[in-house]
Structure formats: structure tokens, C-alpha cells
Motif scaffolding. Structure first.
Motif, PDB file in Angstrom:
ATOM      1  N   MET A 129     -11.491 -23.714  13.413  1.00  0.00           N
ATOM      2  CA  MET A 129     -10.512 -23.135  12.483  1.00  0.00           C
ATOM      3  C   MET A 129      -9.317 -22.566  13.244  1.00  0.00           C
ATOM      4  N   MET A 130      -9.589 -21.916  14.388  1.00  0.00           N
ATOM      5  CA  MET A 130      -8.515 -21.357  15.207  1.00  0.00           C
ATOM      6  C   MET A 130      -7.617 -22.466  15.750  1.00  0.00           C
ATOM      7  N   LEU A 131      -8.232 -23.524  16.257  1.00  0.00           N
ATOM      8  CA  LEU A 131      -7.437 -24.623  16.815  1.00  0.00           C
ATOM      9  C   LEU A 131      -6.608 -25.288  15.718  1.00  0.00           C
ATOM     10  N   GLY A 163      -7.192 -25.889  -2.945  1.00  0.00           N
ATOM     11  CA  GLY A 163      -5.765 -25.884  -3.224  1.00  0.00           C
ATOM     12  C   GLY A 163      -4.878 -25.533  -2.055  1.00  0.00           C
ATOM     13  N   ILE A 164      -5.456 -25.153  -0.911  1.00  0.00           N
ATOM     14  CA  ILE A 164      -4.663 -24.804   0.271  1.00  0.00           C
ATOM     15  C   ILE A 164      -4.712 -25.950   1.273  1.00  0.00           C
ATOM     16  N   TYR A 165      -3.555 -26.464   1.640  1.00  0.00           N
ATOM     17  CA  TYR A 165      -3.478 -27.520   2.647  1.00  0.00           C
ATOM     18  C   TYR A 165      -3.647 -26.891   4.030  1.00  0.00           C
ATOM     19  N   ALA A 166      -4.562 -27.453   4.819  1.00  0.00           N
ATOM     20  CA  ALA A 166      -4.867 -26.873   6.126  1.00  0.00           C
ATOM     21  C   ALA A 166      -5.058 -27.967   7.156  1.00  0.00           C
ATOM     22  N   SER A 167      -4.868 -27.605   8.424  1.00  0.00           N
ATOM     23  CA  SER A 167      -5.097 -28.538   9.529  1.00  0.00           C
ATOM     24  C   SER A 167      -6.565 -28.494   9.935  1.00  0.00           C
ATOM     25  N   LYS A 168      -7.136 -29.667  10.122  1.00  0.00           N
ATOM     26  CA  LYS A 168      -8.532 -29.780  10.560  1.00  0.00           C
ATOM     27  C   LYS A 168      -8.545 -30.465  11.906  1.00  0.00           C
ATOM     28  N   GLY A 178     -12.143 -24.972   8.092  1.00  0.00           N
ATOM     29  CA  GLY A 178     -13.507 -25.120   8.554  1.00  0.00           C
ATOM     30  C   GLY A 178     -14.109 -26.380   7.954  1.00  0.00           C
ATOM     31  N   THR A 179     -15.326 -26.702   8.345  1.00  0.00           N
ATOM     32  CA  THR A 179     -15.967 -27.931   7.871  1.00  0.00           C
ATOM     33  C   THR A 179     -16.548 -27.781   6.473  1.00  0.00           C
ATOM     34  N   LYS A 180     -17.179 -26.642   6.196  1.00  0.00           N
ATOM     35  CA  LYS A 180     -17.882 -26.463   4.929  1.00  0.00           C
ATOM     36  C   LYS A 180     -16.917 -26.241   3.764  1.00  0.00           C
ATOM     37  N   ASP A 211     -16.328 -20.660  -4.299  1.00  0.00           N
ATOM     38  CA  ASP A 211     -15.463 -19.593  -4.803  1.00  0.00           C
ATOM     39  C   ASP A 211     -14.318 -19.179  -3.889  1.00  0.00           C
ATOM     40  N   HIS A 212     -14.208 -19.787  -2.715  1.00  0.00           N
ATOM     41  CA  HIS A 212     -13.086 -19.402  -1.845  1.00  0.00           C
ATOM     42  C   HIS A 212     -12.746 -20.553  -0.899  1.00  0.00           C
ATOM     43  N   PRO A 213     -11.491 -20.616  -0.435  1.00  0.00           N
ATOM     44  CA  PRO A 213     -11.100 -21.662   0.517  1.00  0.00           C
ATOM     45  C   PRO A 213     -11.622 -21.349   1.915  1.00  0.00           C
ATOM     46  N   ASN A 214     -12.223 -22.321   2.541  1.00  0.00           N
ATOM     47  CA  ASN A 214     -12.769 -22.119   3.886  1.00  0.00           C
ATOM     48  C   ASN A 214     -11.668 -22.346   4.921  1.00  0.00           C
ATOM     49  N   VAL A 215     -10.795 -21.357   5.043  1.00  0.00           N
ATOM     50  CA  VAL A 215      -9.653 -21.465   5.947  1.00  0.00           C
ATOM     51  C   VAL A 215      -9.439 -20.166   6.712  1.00  0.00           C
ATOM     52  N   LEU A 216      -8.821 -20.308   7.863  1.00  0.00           N
ATOM     53  CA  LEU A 216      -8.307 -19.183   8.642  1.00  0.00           C
ATOM     54  C   LEU A 216      -6.788 -19.213   8.509  1.00  0.00           C
ATOM     55  N   ARG A 217      -6.212 -18.100   8.063  1.00  0.00           N
ATOM     56  CA  ARG A 217      -4.747 -18.035   7.976  1.00  0.00           C
ATOM     57  C   ARG A 217      -4.205 -17.363   9.234  1.00  0.00           C
ATOM     58  N   ALA A 218      -3.240 -18.014   9.857  1.00  0.00           N
ATOM     59  CA  ALA A 218      -2.597 -17.467  11.047  1.00  0.00           C
ATOM     60  C   ALA A 218      -1.117 -17.281  10.772  1.00  0.00           C
TER      61      ALA A 218
END
Length: 243
Positions: free
Chosen positions: A17-19, A55-60, A222-224, A228-235
């Protein structure tokens, strides 16, 4: 001063998630992969994609081993690998700042010395790439200070090298000393030992977002998937201007 604020109150923090979050902020993953491939360890490749989490676009960012990976390394050998590498001094320093609290936590749990700590999951190639990749990315982004929110950990049990363990894992819990944690009703591991090492080793302060001018916002996935919530780290990358 360039500040990185890590919001770990959404779904915790892990190495991938950090990377991913640092990639979303503009870190050059191609250059990071090139530098990491000079390390004396198993061959791997980085798979970078964009995903949508609630609903949140994130880098994996996924580390893909190209051969059977080793899962057992002593901290002393990992430290030697970093120190003797061709990385910049700042990237080396960031990487060691992350690994040192993980080693100290494992040493405390297993009642041994830091140099004798035998990493299992954290000694695998994907964890080394996550940690050192983050160190290189922090240097690329010219980060001078890292701060973090309170951390959500998750709950339940997880299968590790020694068997079934409670969540958070013992090393994660050890590193939470002095760090504010926040309750979330989720079954599963949200903050991993690598994630705990990231905030324990890097963060100068925990709490709300500092006063700064926001430059960029990135999300690492994250992978999972959770209901009820987005599996993301916001930086959040920001700059505190001198008065």
C-alpha cells in the motif's frame, strides 16, 4: 520542508500500500525497479496497475517473484545488503529506519539480539522490495518529514510461519508502543509488520494532518476488498513554507 502525511485511519498500512501510494504521488517505479534489481536476491518484477476500491482509484504495486523466493533472512544480512548497495545515502537511511524497528520488535518477541533476528515473512523478496522501494521513493520525492494519523489494525487471526497468530501480529503490536491506534470492526489484518515498521521508523508525529500547502494526494491499494470501507492508504504530499 516537504512533508508526507500517511492516513492510516482508513484501512491501516502495509508495504505494498505504501509503495502504491508513493507511486501515485509521482515516484518513478521504473527507476526503483532498476535499482532494486542490483540487489543480490531472487529475481522479481513489479506489476503496476490502477484499481478501484469502493469508488476510490488507487495504485496497486505487486512484487512478482520470478523464481522460488527465500523466506528466511537474518536482519544482519539485509542490513549488509542495503549498506553495501549503490543506493543514495538518503535511500539507505530511509530503508534502515524502516527495518530497524521491525528487527527490534522481533528481537523482543523472540528474546534474542537484533543481529540474530531471523525474519520470515519480512525476509521475503516482496517485503525487501516494499521497504527499500519505499526508501528510494521517499528520496525521489525529496521528503524531509513523515507524519501519520492514528492507525487501524484489524482483528481476528492470521496464519504465519510459526502457526496461527492473533491480529495484529506480535511484531506489529510491539511496534505500536507509543503510537495511537483506532478501533475498526474488521476481520482481517489491516496493518502488517512491514506497515508498522514504516510508520514506527519514519513518522516524527502522529495525529491530525499538519499545517501545510497540499501539493499532491495519492492512494495505494491493498489486495483485499472489504464490504464497508476502501482498502487504501492515503498519502498527502505537502510543503511547509518558511515564514
Amino acid at each position: 520542508m516537504r512533508i508526507l502525511y500517511l492516513d492510516c485511519s482508513i484501512s491501516g498500512i502495509s508495504g505494498d500500500m505504501m509503495l502504491g501510494a508513493l507511486h501515485a504521488l509521482g515516484a518513478d517505479m521504473e527507476e526503483i525497479e532498476k535499482q532494486l534489481k542490483q540487489f543480490p536476491m531472487e529475481a522479481f518484477s513489479l506489476n503496476i496497475s490502477g484499481v478501484v476500491k469502493k469508488g476510490i482509484y488507487a495504485s496497486k504495486v505487486d512484487v512478482v517473484p520470478e523464481e522460488e523466493p527465500y523466506h528466511h533472512r537474518h536482519y544482519s544480512s539485509i542490513r549488509k545488503m542495503i549498506v553495501e548497495s549503490a543506493l543514495s545515502e538518503k535511500a539507505k537511511a530511509f530503508s534502515l529506519q524502516i527495518f530497524e524497528p521491525i528487527a527490534a520488535a522481533e528481537a523482543a518477541i523472540h528474546h534474542t539480539t537484533v543481529d540474530e533476528v531471523h525474519f520470515h515473512e519480512v525476509g521475503a523478496v516482496d517485503s525487501i522490495v516494499d521497504v527499500v522501494g519505499a526508501g528510494i521513493a521517499l528520496d525521489q520525492l525529496e521528503i524531509e518529514d513523515v507524519q501519520a494519523s492514528a492507525v487501524v489494525l484489524g482483528n481476528g487471526k492470521i496464519k504465519m510461519a510459526h502457526g496461527m497468530y492473533p491480529i495484529p501480529a506480535p511484531a506489529t503490536m510491539e511496534m505500536m508502543k507509543g503510537i495511537p491506534v483506532q478501533e475498526i470492526d474488521v476481520r482481517g489484518e489491516l496493518t502488517t509488520p512491514t506497515g508498522a515498521g514504516l510508520i514506527k521508523g519514519l513518522a516524527s508525529r502522529y495525529g491530525t494532518m499538519p499545517s501545510m500547502e497540499v501539493i499532491e494526494v495519492g492512494y495505494g491499494a491493498g489486495t483485499k476488498d472489504f464490504p464497508d470501507h476502501p482498502n487504501v492508504l492515503r498519502a498527502v504530499l505537502g510543503e511547509k513554507r518558511k515564514v
